[in-house]
Design a protein around this motif. Sequence first.
Motif, PDB file in Angstrom:
ATOM      1  N   ASP A 112     119.255  42.609  37.600  1.00 50.74           N
ATOM      2  CA  ASP A 112     119.949  43.240  36.487  1.00 50.74           C
ATOM      3  C   ASP A 112     121.153  42.358  36.172  1.00 50.74           C
ATOM      4  O   ASP A 112     121.985  42.095  37.049  1.00 50.74           O
ATOM      5  CB  ASP A 112     120.380  44.639  36.936  1.00 50.74           C
ATOM      6  CG  ASP A 112     121.230  45.381  35.928  1.00 50.74           C
ATOM      7  OD1 ASP A 112     121.953  44.745  35.132  1.00 50.74           O
ATOM      8  OD2 ASP A 112     121.190  46.621  35.953  1.00 50.74           O
ATOM      9  N   ALA A 113     121.265  41.866  34.947  1.00 52.64           N
ATOM     10  CA  ALA A 113     122.315  40.919  34.575  1.00 52.64           C
ATOM     11  C   ALA A 113     123.716  41.511  34.745  1.00 52.64           C
ATOM     12  O   ALA A 113     124.653  40.792  35.078  1.00 52.64           O
ATOM     13  CB  ALA A 113     122.122  40.455  33.135  1.00 52.64           C
ATOM     14  N   ARG A 114     123.873  42.800  34.545  1.00 48.46           N
ATOM     15  CA  ARG A 114     125.202  43.415  34.636  1.00 48.46           C
ATOM     16  C   ARG A 114     125.580  43.713  36.087  1.00 48.46           C
ATOM     17  O   ARG A 114     126.677  43.397  36.521  1.00 48.46           O
ATOM     18  CB  ARG A 114     125.247  44.694  33.804  1.00 48.46           C
ATOM     19  CG  ARG A 114     126.606  45.334  33.766  1.00 48.46           C
ATOM     20  CD  ARG A 114     126.674  46.502  32.849  1.00 48.46           C
ATOM     21  NE  ARG A 114     125.497  47.367  32.993  1.00 48.46           N
ATOM     22  CZ  ARG A 114     125.363  48.538  32.427  1.00 48.46           C
ATOM     23  NH1 ARG A 114     126.313  48.999  31.655  1.00 48.46           N
ATOM     24  NH2 ARG A 114     124.286  49.257  32.602  1.00 48.46           N
ATOM     25  N   ALA A 115     124.662  44.290  36.854  1.00 46.76           N
ATOM     26  CA  ALA A 115     124.973  44.708  38.224  1.00 46.76           C
ATOM     27  C   ALA A 115     124.622  43.646  39.268  1.00 46.76           C
ATOM     28  O   ALA A 115     125.046  43.759  40.413  1.00 46.76           O
ATOM     29  CB  ALA A 115     124.225  46.000  38.550  1.00 46.76           C
TER      30      ALA A 115
END
Length: 146
Positions: A112-115
């Motif tokens: 996941d790019a954000r997390a």
Amino acid sequence: MKRKCLEGDCCPVARALDVVGDWWTLLIIRDAFAGVTRFGDFQKHLGVAKNILAARLKEMVEQGLLQLSEVGARSEYQLTDKGRALMPVLVTLAQWGEAHTEPEQLGTRLLDARALKPLRKVEIMSEDGRVLGQGDIVTQAPTPAQ
């Protein structure tokens, strides 16, 4: 051996494989998702012969998976909406590969790019949101045209 064209087949799996059934196609799509756009970079990442790569890229442009654009003096290949729609296929294939193949070394992982955490396992869901297993899915043959 020449491949049989499955374009008009009534099975959507057969029709999809007619477009993306070559392993180079999915590897090119994988690299395009990772930001690769130039012929030389695809060739370097994949280690594929230039003539094979040129043929695959041409076919992928004709199939509408990639579009070719001129950026200055260079050509770049960009994913189209049709190409981007293969993301769930690649994620599912990667998750299957992680679970059912033995790597010599730890390879790339999808996060996941954000997390920056691993993706949740892809699940098949019914229209009403139930998670479906193999025993919950049936195949319906096409009905003959009247």
